[in-house]
Every structure is written in structure tokens, then in C-alpha cells.
Motif scaffolding. Structure first.
Motif, PDB file in Angstrom:
ATOM      1  N   ASN A 124       4.242  -4.819   6.754  1.00 30.62           N
ATOM      2  CA  ASN A 124       4.143  -5.798   5.667  1.00 30.62           C
ATOM      3  C   ASN A 124       3.304  -5.293   4.500  1.00 30.62           C
ATOM      4  N   GLU A 125       2.973  -4.001   4.529  1.00 29.85           N
ATOM      5  CA  GLU A 125       2.300  -3.349   3.411  1.00 29.85           C
ATOM      6  C   GLU A 125       3.191  -2.294   2.752  1.00 29.85           C
ATOM      7  N   LEU A 126       4.461  -2.260   3.173  1.00 35.09           N
ATOM      8  CA  LEU A 126       5.380  -1.216   2.708  1.00 35.09           C
ATOM      9  C   LEU A 126       6.534  -1.832   1.929  1.00 35.09           C
ATOM     10  N   LEU A 127       6.767  -1.303   0.758  1.00 33.33           N
ATOM     11  CA  LEU A 127       7.901  -1.714  -0.081  1.00 33.33           C
ATOM     12  C   LEU A 127       8.992  -0.664   0.017  1.00 33.33           C
ATOM     13  N   TYR A 128      10.211  -1.094   0.366  1.00 35.37           N
ATOM     14  CA  TYR A 128      11.360  -0.184   0.371  1.00 35.37           C
ATOM     15  C   TYR A 128      12.261  -0.547  -0.799  1.00 35.37           C
ATOM     16  N   VAL A 129      12.619   0.446  -1.584  1.00 34.69           N
ATOM     17  CA  VAL A 129      13.408   0.247  -2.804  1.00 34.69           C
ATOM     18  C   VAL A 129      14.756   0.930  -2.644  1.00 34.69           C
ATOM     19  N   GLY A 130      15.847   0.212  -2.908  1.00 33.99           N
ATOM     20  CA  GLY A 130      17.163   0.822  -2.803  1.00 33.99           C
ATOM     21  C   GLY A 130      18.208   0.056  -3.583  1.00 33.99           C
ATOM     22  N   ASP A 131      19.425   0.572  -3.566  1.00 37.15           N
ATOM     23  CA  ASP A 131      20.520  -0.006  -4.343  1.00 37.15           C
ATOM     24  C   ASP A 131      21.562  -0.699  -3.478  1.00 37.15           C
TER      25      ASP A 131
ATOM     26  N   PRO B 279       5.330  -0.310 -10.700  1.00 35.48           N
ATOM     27  CA  PRO B 279       3.865  -0.367 -10.717  1.00 35.48           C
ATOM     28  C   PRO B 279       3.311  -1.751 -11.045  1.00 35.48           C
ATOM     29  N   GLY B 280       3.885  -2.423 -12.032  1.00 32.81           N
ATOM     30  CA  GLY B 280       3.411  -3.743 -12.406  1.00 32.81           C
ATOM     31  C   GLY B 280       3.642  -4.774 -11.323  1.00 32.81           C
ATOM     32  N   LEU B 281       4.812  -4.703 -10.645  1.00 27.80           N
ATOM     33  CA  LEU B 281       5.099  -5.637  -9.576  1.00 27.80           C
ATOM     34  C   LEU B 281       4.185  -5.434  -8.382  1.00 27.80           C
ATOM     35  N   VAL B 282       4.004  -4.171  -8.011  1.00 27.40           N
ATOM     36  CA  VAL B 282       3.153  -3.861  -6.862  1.00 27.40           C
ATOM     37  C   VAL B 282       1.704  -4.275  -7.125  1.00 27.40           C
TER      38      VAL B 282
ATOM     39  N   LYS C 183       1.628   6.895  -7.668  1.00 26.77           N
ATOM     40  CA  LYS C 183       0.616   7.756  -7.053  1.00 26.77           C
ATOM     41  C   LYS C 183      -0.736   7.556  -7.721  1.00 26.77           C
ATOM     42  N   ARG C 184      -0.736   7.435  -9.029  1.00 21.73           N
ATOM     43  CA  ARG C 184      -1.988   7.244  -9.766  1.00 21.73           C
ATOM     44  C   ARG C 184      -2.698   5.967  -9.324  1.00 21.73           C
ATOM     45  N   MET C 185      -1.915   4.975  -8.919  1.00 18.95           N
ATOM     46  CA  MET C 185      -2.469   3.705  -8.458  1.00 18.95           C
ATOM     47  C   MET C 185      -3.061   3.798  -7.055  1.00 18.95           C
ATOM     48  N   GLY C 186      -2.909   4.950  -6.420  1.00 18.26           N
ATOM     49  CA  GLY C 186      -3.455   5.135  -5.081  1.00 18.26           C
ATOM     50  C   GLY C 186      -2.512   4.765  -3.957  1.00 18.26           C
ATOM     51  N   LEU C 187      -1.227   4.578  -4.263  1.00 19.81           N
ATOM     52  CA  LEU C 187      -0.240   4.220  -3.255  1.00 19.81           C
ATOM     53  C   LEU C 187       0.305   5.459  -2.559  1.00 19.81           C
ATOM     54  N   TRP C 188       0.672   5.295  -1.296  1.00 19.56           N
ATOM     55  CA  TRP C 188       1.423   6.338  -0.595  1.00 19.56           C
ATOM     56  C   TRP C 188       2.877   6.209  -1.047  1.00 19.56           C
TER      57      TRP C 188
ATOM     58  N   ARG D 271       0.809  -1.211   0.000  1.00 14.81           N
ATOM     59  CA  ARG D 271       0.000   0.000   0.000  1.00 14.81           C
ATOM     60  C   ARG D 271       0.843   1.263   0.000  1.00 14.81           C
ATOM     61  N   ALA D 272       2.147   1.115   0.245  1.00 17.48           N
ATOM     62  CA  ALA D 272       3.045   2.270   0.276  1.00 17.48           C
ATOM     63  C   ALA D 272       4.398   1.865  -0.290  1.00 17.48           C
TER      64      ALA D 272
END
Length: 215
Positions: A153-160, A209-212, A95-100, A4-5
């Protein structure tokens, strides 16, 4: 639980750090190639990148020198050209998908202020300096969850970064994605610790977006 975020790391996830590393090389009077090569060796050893400076100046203090750079007009600078090309469109789609959507990384307060001036399509931007706690400290990810206002468990963190982003994010109970860009992302994309802790390894933020949507 579905995502969701989405919160993204900043350096080498949203921002191309080339300008800043070059500025540091120029500041200490070392060729950019030499500085980059030593930085790479420090990175490959899994050590803090601040150690790079000590190969050239053993008593180098990053905080002190950062202040001196600012005082002499050679401080941090971030503008639209420092963003990776996929940033605005990908954030806007999330954002368009409604995610925080937020940004949070190990940056200075000034970097956060400069990013906010770019008016990115995000809900909030925070830095480790703002919070007084830096990755991989679990307290940083507590602040990320608090900022996003969703269950961990509703939050995705993206990093390198393998250790700061993926291993630490997974340990905090978050979804994680490693982006294969910048020196760290390329170096560790196939690392066993990444493969064991990342939900996804991606080449572009445009994949998010596709993965989420499938969670």
C-alpha cells in the motif's frame, strides 16, 4: 499510506511501441496499416494482442518467430528515440523526491537489457521473462513489491492497460494510475473498470510527482 515507491509498466508507458509493431508487420508481410487495424480490433475485444498474428497466419508462434527475427538481424531494437518525451525528466523528479523508482512489464529479457543500456534514472528494471511470470498473474505483482522493498500500500504501479495494469494492480493492493497513451490507454481511459480500480488517470508522467506528493 503515502506512496514511497513508483513502478512503471514499460510498453506504451515508458516506450512508444510503434517501431516494434511496425517491425512485426513487416516481418509477416502485412501492411502496417492493416496490421495496426487488426491489432486495434483485438485490443477492443479485450483479447491478448498475440492473437493479432493468427488472423494472418493461423499457426503463428510468437516465440519461434521472435527467435527467427533475432537470428536474421531483425530483432528488437530500443534506443533513446523510442522513449516518450516525458520519461527521463519525470523519472528524475520522482528520484529527486526520494522515491524508489523501477520499471517492470511484460517484455523479453532482451528488452530489459536494452533499456538498462539507456541509463535511465531508475533503481531497477525487470521483465516478465526475467521473472518467469507475466501480468496479470498475481505473482508478477508479488515480484514488483519484493523488488521495490516497500509495503504494497506504499507502491504505485503506472500503466496503460486496463486488465494487466489497473485491475490486476489494484487487486494486488497497490496504488494504480492509468496513463492515457497508446491504443490501450486511450481506449480504456474512461472504462468503468478503470474508473473503479485506478487511483488516477493521467495524460503525462509529468503529473506523477505532484500526485504522489499529496498522498
Amino acid at each position: 499510506m503515502p506512496v514511497r515507491a513508483v513502478v512503471l509498466d514499460i510498453g506504451e508507458t515508458v516506450l512508444d511501441d510503434t517501431r516494434e509493431w511496425n517491425a512485426w508487420a513487416d516481418w509477416i508481410g502485412v501492411s502496417r496499416h492493416t496490421f495496426s487495424t487488426v491489432l486495434g480490433a483485438v485490443t477492443a475485444a479485450g483479447r491478448d494482442n498475440a492473437e493479432t498474428f493468427r488472423y494472418f497466419k493461423p499457426d503463428f508462434d510468437v516465440a519461434t518467430e521472435r527467435t527467427r527475427r533475432e537470428e536474421t538481424g531483425h530483432g528488437e531494437h530500443i534506443d533513446e528515440t523510442d522513449l516518450y518525451p516525458d520519461v527521463r525528466t519525470s523519472l528524475a523528479e520522482l528520484k529527486r523526491m526520494g522515491l524508489w523508482v523501477g520499471l517492470a512489464g511484460n517484455q523479453t529479457a532482451k528488452a530489459g537489457d536494452l533499456l538498462r543500456k539507456l541509463d535511465l534514472p531508475v533503481d531497477q528494471i525487470a521483465t516478465s521473462t526475467d521473472w518467469g511470470v507475466a501480468k496479470p498473474d498475481p505473482g508478477f505483482f508479488e515480484r514488483v513489491v519484493e523488488m521495490a522493498g516497500v509495503a504494497r500500500n506504499e507502491l504505485l504501479y503506472v500503466g496503460d492497460h486496463r486488465d494487466n495494469d489497473i485491475v490486476a494492480g489494484h487487486a494486488a493492493g497497490l496504488w494504480t494510475a492509468l496513463i492515457r497513451r497508446g491504443p490501450w490507454g486511450h481506449l480504456w481511459a474512461a472504462d468503468p473498470a478503470v474508473l473503479a480500480n485506478a487511483d488516477w488517470v493521467i495524460d503525462s508522467l509529468a503529473e506523477l510527482p505532484g500526485l504522489v506528493a499529496r498522498t
